[in-house]
Design a protein around this motif. Structure first.
Motif, PDB file in Angstrom:
ATOM      1  N   LEU A  44      76.550 -18.409  75.416  1.00  0.00           N
ATOM      2  CA  LEU A  44      77.988 -18.636  75.546  1.00  0.00           C
ATOM      3  C   LEU A  44      78.701 -17.351  75.934  1.00  0.00           C
ATOM      4  O   LEU A  44      78.199 -16.251  75.689  1.00  0.00           O
ATOM      5  CB  LEU A  44      78.542 -19.168  74.222  1.00  0.00           C
ATOM      6  N   PRO A  45      79.875 -17.451  76.548  1.00  0.00           N
ATOM      7  CA  PRO A  45      80.626 -16.247  76.914  1.00  0.00           C
ATOM      8  C   PRO A  45      80.895 -15.368  75.699  1.00  0.00           C
ATOM      9  O   PRO A  45      81.177 -15.872  74.604  1.00  0.00           O
ATOM     10  CB  PRO A  45      81.926 -16.802  77.499  1.00  0.00           C
ATOM     11  N   ARG A  46      80.804 -14.071  75.920  1.00  0.00           N
ATOM     12  CA  ARG A  46      81.048 -13.128  74.827  1.00  0.00           C
ATOM     13  C   ARG A  46      82.455 -13.333  74.269  1.00  0.00           C
ATOM     14  O   ARG A  46      83.412 -13.495  75.017  1.00  0.00           O
ATOM     15  CB  ARG A  46      80.892 -11.700  75.342  1.00  0.00           C
ATOM     16  N   GLY A  47      82.557 -13.339  72.952  1.00  0.00           N
ATOM     17  CA  GLY A  47      83.846 -13.511  72.301  1.00  0.00           C
ATOM     18  C   GLY A  47      84.191 -14.940  71.955  1.00  0.00           C
ATOM     19  O   GLY A  47      85.219 -15.189  71.318  1.00  0.00           O
ATOM     20  N   THR A  48      83.334 -15.913  72.359  1.00  0.00           N
ATOM     21  CA  THR A  48      83.592 -17.310  72.001  1.00  0.00           C
ATOM     22  C   THR A  48      83.462 -17.487  70.489  1.00  0.00           C
ATOM     23  O   THR A  48      82.418 -17.147  69.913  1.00  0.00           O
ATOM     24  CB  THR A  48      82.587 -18.247  72.693  1.00  0.00           C
ATOM     25  N   PRO A  49      84.483 -18.008  69.816  1.00  0.00           N
ATOM     26  CA  PRO A  49      84.344 -18.280  68.375  1.00  0.00           C
ATOM     27  C   PRO A  49      83.331 -19.398  68.161  1.00  0.00           C
ATOM     28  O   PRO A  49      83.490 -20.492  68.711  1.00  0.00           O
ATOM     29  CB  PRO A  49      85.749 -18.712  67.947  1.00  0.00           C
ATOM     30  N   VAL A  50      82.287 -19.125  67.413  1.00  0.00           N
ATOM     31  CA  VAL A  50      81.184 -20.069  67.229  1.00  0.00           C
ATOM     32  C   VAL A  50      80.979 -20.326  65.743  1.00  0.00           C
ATOM     33  O   VAL A  50      81.046 -19.413  64.921  1.00  0.00           O
ATOM     34  CB  VAL A  50      79.884 -19.507  67.848  1.00  0.00           C
ATOM     35  N   ARG A  51      80.715 -21.589  65.407  1.00  0.00           N
ATOM     36  CA  ARG A  51      80.286 -21.954  64.058  1.00  0.00           C
ATOM     37  C   ARG A  51      79.025 -22.807  64.209  1.00  0.00           C
ATOM     38  O   ARG A  51      79.079 -23.899  64.800  1.00  0.00           O
ATOM     39  CB  ARG A  51      81.369 -22.748  63.333  1.00  0.00           C
ATOM     40  N   GLU A  52      77.902 -22.308  63.712  1.00  0.00           N
ATOM     41  CA  GLU A  52      76.662 -23.072  63.801  1.00  0.00           C
ATOM     42  C   GLU A  52      76.682 -24.212  62.796  1.00  0.00           C
ATOM     43  O   GLU A  52      77.112 -24.046  61.651  1.00  0.00           O
ATOM     44  CB  GLU A  52      75.465 -22.158  63.575  1.00  0.00           C
ATOM     45  N   ILE A  53      76.231 -25.378  63.243  1.00  0.00           N
ATOM     46  CA  ILE A  53      76.251 -26.577  62.415  1.00  0.00           C
ATOM     47  C   ILE A  53      74.875 -27.228  62.419  1.00  0.00           C
ATOM     48  O   ILE A  53      74.036 -26.940  63.283  1.00  0.00           O
ATOM     49  CB  ILE A  53      77.316 -27.591  62.894  1.00  0.00           C
ATOM     50  N   ASP A  54      74.651 -28.112  61.457  1.00  0.00           N
ATOM     51  CA  ASP A  54      73.361 -28.778  61.325  1.00  0.00           C
ATOM     52  C   ASP A  54      73.332 -30.160  61.961  1.00  0.00           C
ATOM     53  O   ASP A  54      72.269 -30.644  62.355  1.00  0.00           O
ATOM     54  CB  ASP A  54      72.983 -28.908  59.843  1.00  0.00           C
ATOM     55  N   ALA A  55      74.476 -30.819  62.040  1.00  0.00           N
ATOM     56  CA  ALA A  55      74.542 -32.188  62.548  1.00  0.00           C
ATOM     57  C   ALA A  55      75.855 -32.374  63.300  1.00  0.00           C
ATOM     58  O   ALA A  55      76.842 -31.680  63.017  1.00  0.00           O
ATOM     59  CB  ALA A  55      74.444 -33.184  61.400  1.00  0.00           C
ATOM     60  N   PRO A  56      75.893 -33.303  64.260  1.00  0.00           N
ATOM     61  CA  PRO A  56      77.127 -33.501  65.025  1.00  0.00           C
ATOM     62  C   PRO A  56      78.353 -33.768  64.159  1.00  0.00           C
ATOM     63  O   PRO A  56      79.452 -33.301  64.479  1.00  0.00           O
ATOM     64  CB  PRO A  56      76.785 -34.703  65.910  1.00  0.00           C
ATOM     65  N   GLU A  57      78.184 -34.504  63.058  1.00  0.00           N
ATOM     66  CA  GLU A  57      79.340 -34.834  62.228  1.00  0.00           C
ATOM     67  C   GLU A  57      80.015 -33.582  61.668  1.00  0.00           C
ATOM     68  O   GLU A  57      81.204 -33.596  61.348  1.00  0.00           O
ATOM     69  CB  GLU A  57      78.940 -35.768  61.088  1.00  0.00           C
ATOM     70  N   ASP A  58      79.268 -32.471  61.545  1.00  0.00           N
ATOM     71  CA  ASP A  58      79.855 -31.239  61.031  1.00  0.00           C
ATOM     72  C   ASP A  58      80.933 -30.689  61.960  1.00  0.00           C
ATOM     73  O   ASP A  58      81.785 -29.901  61.533  1.00  0.00           O
ATOM     74  CB  ASP A  58      78.775 -30.175  60.829  1.00  0.00           C
ATOM     75  N   ALA A  59      80.895 -31.102  63.225  1.00  0.00           N
ATOM     76  CA  ALA A  59      81.912 -30.640  64.178  1.00  0.00           C
ATOM     77  C   ALA A  59      83.304 -31.083  63.759  1.00  0.00           C
ATOM     78  O   ALA A  59      84.302 -30.422  64.082  1.00  0.00           O
ATOM     79  CB  ALA A  59      81.599 -31.150  65.582  1.00  0.00           C
ATOM     80  N   LEU A  60      83.397 -32.185  63.035  1.00  0.00           N
ATOM     81  CA  LEU A  60      84.702 -32.710  62.636  1.00  0.00           C
ATOM     82  C   LEU A  60      85.463 -31.728  61.749  1.00  0.00           C
ATOM     83  O   LEU A  60      86.689 -31.666  61.792  1.00  0.00           O
ATOM     84  CB  LEU A  60      84.532 -34.045  61.907  1.00  0.00           C
ATOM     85  N   ARG A  61      84.739 -30.940  60.957  1.00  0.00           N
ATOM     86  CA  ARG A  61      85.417 -30.041  60.025  1.00  0.00           C
ATOM     87  C   ARG A  61      85.583 -28.623  60.544  1.00  0.00           C
ATOM     88  O   ARG A  61      86.368 -27.852  59.976  1.00  0.00           O
ATOM     89  CB  ARG A  61      84.684 -30.008  58.678  1.00  0.00           C
ATOM     90  N   VAL A  62      84.856 -28.253  61.615  1.00  0.00           N
ATOM     91  CA  VAL A  62      84.930 -26.851  62.060  1.00  0.00           C
ATOM     92  C   VAL A  62      85.593 -26.667  63.411  1.00  0.00           C
ATOM     93  O   VAL A  62      85.932 -25.549  63.790  1.00  0.00           O
ATOM     94  CB  VAL A  62      83.525 -26.206  62.088  1.00  0.00           C
ATOM     95  N   SER A  63      85.787 -27.746  64.173  1.00  0.00           N
ATOM     96  CA  SER A  63      86.223 -27.594  65.567  1.00  0.00           C
ATOM     97  C   SER A  63      87.640 -27.046  65.705  1.00  0.00           C
ATOM     98  O   SER A  63      88.006 -26.557  66.770  1.00  0.00           O
ATOM     99  CB  SER A  63      86.107 -28.917  66.319  1.00  0.00           C
ATOM    100  N   ALA A  64      88.431 -27.111  64.655  1.00  0.00           N
ATOM    101  CA  ALA A  64      89.788 -26.560  64.749  1.00  0.00           C
ATOM    102  C   ALA A  64      89.770 -25.047  64.873  1.00  0.00           C
ATOM    103  O   ALA A  64      90.692 -24.454  65.451  1.00  0.00           O
ATOM    104  CB  ALA A  64      90.606 -26.982  63.525  1.00  0.00           C
TER     105      ALA A  64
END
Length: 325
Positions: A44-64
């Motif tokens: 990913l481009p340098r500086g992209t805020p990233v949160r590693e997740i275990d399952a797609p549903e975890d995206a619901l709580r971190v994507s903000a």
């Protein structure tokens, strides 16, 4: 209603624009339309805020606050414009992993980042003509339909990546019948249309003009349409290809079936060049993708437009909502 699971966005070719438009799409969408990116976070481009997740549903709580990433290790770094043969097998593996997640019910569908078929063939002996054929094999189906969509038009080519000279022979009653049936079922299931109206183009100028400019309409297209009308489908045509795509004509139907590639893609790209979406119909899972390729020439320059990817993510979510209803 229970919140829908997000789709999985595959990384595509790391040396192309896929990683940067994924980051740009997240910056536009944030929590409005969560998705899980499946790939190597180091690409990913340098500086992209990233949160590693275990399952797609975890995206619901971190994507903000960050781009939700399901990590998938690649052997080589991403060098813009220069695909590594060592990465080819993992590009393919990411697609298979995304499909499995979706078929297992862990995601609402897949949105695919652009791949480069030659890079996959050279690096991993990729055995399929393209993305769509591989997805069909993973889904266990023999026939799928490509739809190009933008605001105001859904267009389907019955024949796709073949020379114009080969179109008449490829345009069989079986192919056209299957294409229309798959489209009709998808419009009901994935787009919430209870009685879809489908316009069908002719192959020849003026739709053959009664045989004066070609007989494919008389011998193939009209008999197929009459048989399908007998099954209760609402079909218009065959219509001359030069008069069916202006604004007034488009109000009369929900989707257009055309006879060859450019007959479908020219009107979509004229109406909305940046925002068109490629949708594969007939799969046992939802699949959309941006309507462009890897763009090696501009990869890594920070100028790639994420509009088509944003539209593909939005469409995947709308289709999942229609299926849920």
């Amino acid at each position: 209603m229970t919140e829908l699971l997000p789709p999985v966005l595959t990384c595509g070719e790391p040396a192309g624009i896929g990683p940067e438009i994924a980051a740009a799409a997240w910056a536009r969408l944030g929590a409005r339309q969560p998705f899980a990116w499946l790939g190597d976070p180091g690409h990913l481009p340098r500086g992209t805020p990233v949160r590693e997740i275990d399952a797609p549903e975890d995206a619901l709580r971190v994507s903000a606050s960050a781009l939700p990433v399901m990590p998938h290790a690649f052997p080589d770094p991403a060098v813009p414009g220069a695909p590594s043969p060592a990465n080819a097998a993992e590009v393919i593996a990411v697609i298979a992993r995304a499909v499995q997640l979706t078929m297992d019910g862990a995601a609402s569908g897949i949105v695919t980042g652009p791949i480069n078929k030659k890079a996959l063939q050279d690096g991993a002996a990729f055995a399929y003509p393209g993305h769509t054929e591989y997805l069909a094999a993973l889904g266990g189906v023999d026939r799928v339909v490509m739809m190009l969509a933008c605001e105001g038009l859904r267009a389907i080519p019955a024949t796709i990546h073949i020379p114009i000279a080969d179109v008449p022979a490829a345009l069989t009653p079986e192919l056209l019948t299957d294409t229309i049936r798959i489209l009709h079922a998808a419009l009901r299931r994935d787009f919430g249309l209870t009685a879809p109206r489908i316009a069908v183009a002719g192959l020849n100028p003026h739709a053959g003009e009664g045989g004066a400019m070609g007989r494919e309409e008389i011998e193939i297209i009209i008999p197929v349409l009459e048989a399908l009308r007998g099954e209760g489908l609402s079909l218009i045509g065959p219509m001359p290809g030069d008069t069916m795509f202006h604004a007034s004509a488009r109000k009369g139907y929900d989707a257009a079936v055309t006879m060859y590639h450019d007959q479908a893609l020219i009107p979509v790209k004229t109406i909305d060049f940046a925002g068109g979406v490629n949708v594969t119909l007939g799969l046992p899972f939802i699949r959309t993708s941006p309507d462009h390729g890897t763009a090696f020439d501009i990869a890594g320059k920070g100028i790639a437009d994420p509009t088509s990817l944003v539209a593909a993510l939005d469409m995947a979510a709308r289709m999942a909502g229609a299926r849920a209803r």
